[in-house]
Enzyme design. Structure first.
Site, PDB file in Angstrom:
ATOM      1  N   ARG A  44       0.588   7.538   4.913  1.00  0.00           N
ATOM      2  CA  ARG A  44       0.101   7.642   6.295  1.00  0.00           C
ATOM      3  C   ARG A  44       1.257   7.521   7.290  1.00  0.00           C
ATOM      4  O   ARG A  44       2.115   6.655   7.128  1.00  0.00           O
ATOM      5  CB  ARG A  44      -0.925   6.535   6.560  1.00  0.00           C
ATOM      6  N   ARG A  54       0.837  -1.209   0.000  1.00  0.00           N
ATOM      7  CA  ARG A  54       0.000   0.000   0.000  1.00  0.00           C
ATOM      8  C   ARG A  54       0.872   1.259   0.000  1.00  0.00           C
ATOM      9  O   ARG A  54       0.622   2.191  -0.766  1.00  0.00           O
ATOM     10  CB  ARG A  54      -0.907  -0.022   1.242  1.00  0.00           C
TER      11      ARG A  54
HETATM   12  P1  AMP Z   1      -7.689   2.955  10.113  1.00  0.00           P
HETATM   13  O1  AMP Z   1      -7.619   3.900   8.955  1.00  0.00           O
HETATM   14  O2  AMP Z   1      -9.031   2.338  10.268  1.00  0.00           O
HETATM   15  O3  AMP Z   1      -6.572   1.953  10.098  1.00  0.00           O
HETATM   16  O4  AMP Z   1      -7.496   3.850  11.428  1.00  0.00           O
HETATM   17  C1  AMP Z   1      -6.325   4.598  11.627  1.00  0.00           C
HETATM   18  C2  AMP Z   1      -6.208   5.008  13.073  1.00  0.00           C
HETATM   19  O5  AMP Z   1      -7.317   5.812  13.434  1.00  0.00           O
HETATM   20  C3  AMP Z   1      -6.239   3.860  14.062  1.00  0.00           C
HETATM   21  O6  AMP Z   1      -4.982   3.266  14.248  1.00  0.00           O
HETATM   22  C4  AMP Z   1      -6.706   4.567  15.337  1.00  0.00           C
HETATM   23  O7  AMP Z   1      -5.690   5.315  15.923  1.00  0.00           O
HETATM   24  C5  AMP Z   1      -7.725   5.536  14.761  1.00  0.00           C
HETATM   25  N1  AMP Z   1      -9.076   4.946  14.700  1.00  0.00           N
HETATM   26  C6  AMP Z   1      -9.810   4.714  13.600  1.00  0.00           C
HETATM   27  N2  AMP Z   1     -10.994   4.195  13.912  1.00  0.00           N
HETATM   28  C7  AMP Z   1     -11.019   4.089  15.257  1.00  0.00           C
HETATM   29  C8  AMP Z   1     -11.965   3.605  16.179  1.00  0.00           C
HETATM   30  N3  AMP Z   1     -13.146   3.109  15.788  1.00  0.00           N
HETATM   31  N4  AMP Z   1     -11.646   3.663  17.487  1.00  0.00           N
HETATM   32  C9  AMP Z   1     -10.496   4.171  17.915  1.00  0.00           C
HETATM   33  N5  AMP Z   1      -9.545   4.621  17.098  1.00  0.00           N
HETATM   34  C10 AMP Z   1      -9.790   4.588  15.765  1.00  0.00           C
END
Ligand code: AMP
Length: 261
Positions: free
Chosen positions: A137, A125
């Site tokens: 990211r 990615r």
């Molecule tokens: P993701 O893009 O889903 O991998 O999310 C990236 C980051 O956002 C995660 O590592 C968390 O730090 C935060 N994050 C996203 N969704 C949540 C959630 N539902 N609860 C808590 N932290 C979240």
């Protein structure tokens, strides 16, 4: 619909395909939080460092984001939750939110993958993002990924049991190619009713021939008898002489020039 799985399991990819095929929205808390961080909102400021470390943002923050988002008009037809809920507390809050709106989950789909593949996927990615000139990211690094996986195991994996107990859990093999995973999901939740944004071709409705209304029938009958009896009334434009001639010869007035008495 909830998509459940560790980082790199393919939740985002499958969510995007579902959006295209079914015309429902993808609600990704990760995306929303990244947007908040970029915009420097109070939520973004709270989330920024936590996210950079690969830890979970507090439940109250993400629950408030989702509560707000599902109220919006584009979520009325349905939504895919990608990356939410991530803790049992969030799942319980979601249950309350949905119950309050009279909504029911259609399914919770777990994308099951071998952890060994996740680092490889995240590396791919990152390479793709770089190749496309996109910003990478900050949490897509091997060190942070380790923390994200730890958080998944400790806080999110228990949701598999949580939804299995509710009878809502369905599992697909996330190690398969993207198209096969998509097909497996479609097999579990059923084919879309119709492609997004396209209206079904309408069959020509076959209506039984309708009788003209009684009043209209009477008016038509009246006109016929009046014309037969030569009682058509000359309209002004006809002129006196023509009208007088018709009277003496008994010629019928052409229909378009007559009016029934
Ligand atoms: P993701 O893009 O889903 O991998 O999310 C990236 C980051 O956002 C995660 O590592 C968390 O730090 C935060 N994050 C996203 N969704 C949540 C959630 N539902 N609860 C808590 N932290 C979240």
């Amino acid at each position: 619909l909830i998509l459940l799985g560790p980082p790199g399991a393919g939740k985002g990819t499958q969510a995007q395909r579902l959006v295209k095929k079914r015309g429902i929205v993808q609600l990704s808390t990760g995306e929303m939080l990244r947007a908040a961080v970029a915009a420097g909102t109070p939520v973004g400021l709270r989330a920024k460092d936590v996210m950079a470390r690969g830890e979970l943002v507090p439940d109250d923050v993400v629950v408030a984001i989702i509560a707000d988002r599902i109220e919006q008009a584009d979520a009325r037809k349905g939504f895919i939750l990608d990356g939410f809920p991530r803790t049992v507390g969030q799942a319980e809050a979601l249950d309350r939110l949905l119950a309050g709106k009279g909504l029911k989950l259609d399914a919770v789909i777990e994308l099951k993958v071998d952890e060994g593949i996740l680092l490889k996927r995240i590396e791919t990615r990152v390479a793709q993002m770089r190749a496309n000139g996109h910003k990478v990211r900050v949490d897509d690094t091997p060190e942070v990924l380790k923390h994200r996986l730890d958080a998944y195991r400790a806080q999110t994996a228990p949701l598999v049991d949580y939804y299995a107990r509710k009878g809502a859990l369905k599992t697909v093999d996330g190690m398969e190619p993207i198209d096969s995973v998509e097909a497996a999901i479609a097999g579990l939740i059923g084919r879309p009713r119709r492609p997004a944004g396209r209206k079904p071709a309408r069959k020509a409705a076959r209506r039984p021939a309708r009788k003209p209304a009684k009043a209209a029938r009477r008016r038509a009958a009246g006109r016929k008898t009046a014309a037969k009896k030569g009682r058509g009334k000359p309209v002004k434009a006809l002129g006196r002489r023509k009208a007088a001639k018709r009277k003496t010869t008994g010629t019928k007035a052409p229909r378009r020039l007559t009016r029934a008495r």
